[in-house]
Scaffold this motif. Structure first.
Motif, short mmCIF file in Angstrom:
data_model
loop_
_atom_site.label_atom_id
_atom_site.label_comp_id
_atom_site.label_asym_id
_atom_site.label_seq_id
_atom_site.Cartn_x
_atom_site.Cartn_y
_atom_site.Cartn_z
N VAL A 55 0.83 -1.21 0.00
CA VAL A 55 0.00 0.00 0.00
C VAL A 55 0.86 1.25 0.00
CG1 VAL A 55 -1.68 1.35 1.33
CG2 VAL A 55 -1.95 -1.14 1.11
N ASN A 56 1.96 1.22 0.78
CA ASN A 56 2.78 2.41 0.95
C ASN A 56 4.04 2.38 0.09
OD1 ASN A 56 1.84 2.36 4.38
ND2 ASN A 56 1.29 3.96 2.90
N LEU A 57 4.45 3.58 -0.33
CA LEU A 57 5.73 3.83 -0.98
C LEU A 57 6.44 4.92 -0.19
CD1 LEU A 57 4.55 3.83 -4.72
CD2 LEU A 57 5.68 1.96 -3.49
N ARG A 58 7.62 5.32 -0.63
CA ARG A 58 8.35 6.37 0.08
C ARG A 58 8.95 7.34 -0.93
NH1 ARG A 58 10.05 6.21 5.31
NH2 ARG A 58 9.99 3.92 5.40
N GLU A 59 8.73 8.62 -0.68
CA GLU A 59 9.36 9.68 -1.46
C GLU A 59 10.27 10.44 -0.52
OE1 GLU A 59 6.41 12.07 -3.32
OE2 GLU A 59 5.57 10.43 -4.52
N GLY A 60 11.58 10.19 -0.66
CA GLY A 60 12.51 10.71 0.35
C GLY A 60 12.25 9.97 1.65
#
Length: 571
Positions: A55-60
């Motif tokens: 469900v989650n991703l990371r930007e920085g």
């Protein structure tokens, strides 16, 4: 394979520089775990980050949601992550890691916990390259059950018990970790996710009601299935059979080796029954399980409620000779038998030869027991059972006598004719005795001596542990340093020890902190007198320093037997 792009980089500072990420540790369906350093205190902790797999991703550093349709569910589950941290912070259980801090950052949430100096059982088995011994699991099992009893009483189900979620340190103390899956409380919320996440589970360790997402059928029995699968995996190093295979092939679905005792096999089959109602419904069901009702069981004690067994006494009894107590001993008995007693035991069930010995007289043991009763003058103390030393509740205790030592194995053997203890030694405290066993022991002892022995009530026990009217306000029974007075996790080497080897408290009483927990007469709650849980005090050989405080209290099923629970007499 770990995708490092989804993890916090090593060296990341959180909460305005309060915490620094030291290393990545693990991930689950609902979070990542890191080792962090509290920068100012130079203390290492574990940090749990809410991060939903798929469900989650990371930007920085910022956590994002991959699909907008999942945002509402992500926010709902993040709120449950916060509530999870609140619940865990309030749980006072030796086998659940305490939560120390919570904060929000990077569009997600975090909480910190004690960092366990140990490894998971999965890591232990991988490192050794072979299955674990059954004797190791008989020490682990009651600790995990204690954790489950605590969380189940709060309406929490773990839902992901497996070898990787049971941590153990060098002394054998175990913790049940990673309650991430316990947030899945609503089938409707699970079904709103626009991914294949659904109701998360670990294949092989989840029963049919969890695999199908049938929330209404999930309960304590769901965790018990996973516990059975965990035992099977640790003992065989094989993937547990699926619920469908168990339904179709029954016992043939399992590949039990000859090293696994019949008792353990039956326990696993019960825990992994394909239908929820066929499994135990509560921890007490397991603790009260009569393993020896199954034909062909071995001498290995798998659960806490197995019946007593006769074992050999291996050496001439030696009575400890510590310094004299401050208080005077209790009165001599009206009648003491003078029957010459010869105890000649057979070899134990595990085929290790045991030396037969002769006890000169029953009198020697019983008179020594009576002479080691310490008179405690009446007085008052402030009740700190909540753990706070500024409590204002004053408790008045009338005068009584209490044993200088816990009841030893030679004393139990003399009265009962058998020694059920796991850790053998004439002058070790007896253990593996239920509250009801203690009542029978006292009944027989009183018949033999003409005395009126009993278990101490909880207030008497704590007053004596504090040193009575001579108490100096020590945190442990006789010292503020647990090493002075207690056998516990840091020095016990995972076993009990001869009584009277540590420093006594102000009344000349020994081992009221550590060595073994001790039954009290009191019920922990109201209910049926035959089933209501009973108070235990003092902590045991496997406990950390918090559990052996004179204020520490716990409870256990009156039918339960375990290798860190014994008794001390009162009059």
């Amino acid at each position: 394979m770990i995708d490092e792009r989804l993890m916090l980089p090593i060296g990341t500072l959180l909460q305005d520089g309060k915490y620094r990420v030291v290393r990545y540790m693990a991930s689950g369906g609902f979070g990542n775990t890191y080792e962090v350093e509290h920068v100012k205190l130079h203390k290492r902790l574990a940090l749990k980050e809410f991060f939903m797999r798929g469900v989650n991703l990371r930007e920085g550093l910022t956590v994002t949601v991959s699909v907008d349709d999942n945002r509402a569910s992500f926010e709902q589950m993040r709120e449950k992550f916060y509530k999870e941290a609140q619940r865990l912070a309030q749980l006072d259980e030796l086998h659940i890691v305490e939560v120390s801090d919570f904060f929000e950052e990077n569009a997600t949430a975090y909480y910190t916990m004690r960092l366990i100096d140990g490894e998971s059982l999965a890591a232990t088995m991988k490192r050794s390259g072979q299955p674990m011994e059954e004797s190791e699991l008989t020490q682990m099992l009651p600790q995990v059950l204690s954790a489950l009893r605590c969380v189940h009483s709060q309406g929490i189900y773990h839902l992901d018990i497996k070898p990787g979620n049971i941590m153990r340190n060098a002394t054998g103390h175990c913790w049940l970790i990673d309650f991430g899956a316990s947030k899945q409380l609503s089938a409707a919320e699970s079904q709103t996710l626009s991914t294949s996440t659904g109701l998360c589970y670990t294949p092989g360790f989840a029963p049919s009601e969890q695999i199908s997402g049938n929330i209404k059928r999930i309960g304590p029995w769901t965790d018990f299935y996973a516990l059975g699968a965990t035992l099977y995996n640790l003992l065989t190093d094989q993937m547990p059979p699926s619920p469908d295979d168990i339904m179709d092939d029954e016992e043939d679905a399992f590949d039990f080796t000859t090293k696994i005792s019949p008792t353990m096999q039956q326990l696993i089959l019960w825990l992994m029954s394909p239908r929820p109602r066929q499994r135990p419904q509560s921890v007490d069901d397991i603790l009260n399980w009569d393993a020896e009702s199954i034909s062909g069981t071995s001498q290995e004690t798998v659960v806490a409620a197995t019946p007593q067994r006769s074992v050999a006494i291996t050496k001439e009894p030696v009575v400890p000779q510590p310094e004299e107590p401050i208080a005077t001993p209790a009165p001599k008995p009206k009648v003491v038998p003078s029957i010459e007693t010869v105890v000649s035991e057979k070899t134990s069930q595990d085929k290790k030869p045991q030396q037969a010995i002769t006890i000169k007289t029953t009198n020697e043991v019983l008179l020594n027991l009576i002479n080691n009763m310490v008179t405690v003058e009446g007085g008052t103390y402030y009740d700190h059972s909540s753990g706070f030393w500024n409590s204002s509740e004053e408790v008045e205790v009338k005068g009584f006598s209490i044993g200088k030592f816990p009841v030893t194995q030679i004393e139990w053997q003399t009265v009962m004719g058998s020694n059920p203890s796991t850790f053998k030694g004439d002058n070790h405290p007896v253990e593996m005795v239920s509250w009801f066993d203690c009542q029978e022991f006292i009944k027989r002892l009183n018949q033999m001596t003409g005395m009126k022995f009993r278990l101490p009530n909880e207030q008497e026990w704590e007053f004596a542990a504090r040193g009575g009217i001579y108490g100096q306000g020590m945190h442990y029974a006789g010292s503020d340093d647990p090493n002075d007075v207690a056998w516990y996790t840091k020095n016990s080497k995972n076993t009990t020890h001869d009584v009277g080897r540590k420093r006594p408290n102000e009344l000349g009483i020994y081992d009221m902190s550590g060595n073994v927990w001790e039954w009290c007469e009191d019920a922990y709650e109201q209910g049926n007198p035959d089933s209501v849980r009973r108070v235990r005090r003092g902590g045991g050989w496997y406990c950390d320093n918090n559990a052996i405080l004179v204020t520490s209290r716990d409870f256990f099923s009156p039918n339960g037997r375990i290798n860190y629970l014994g008794l001390r007499l009162a009059i």
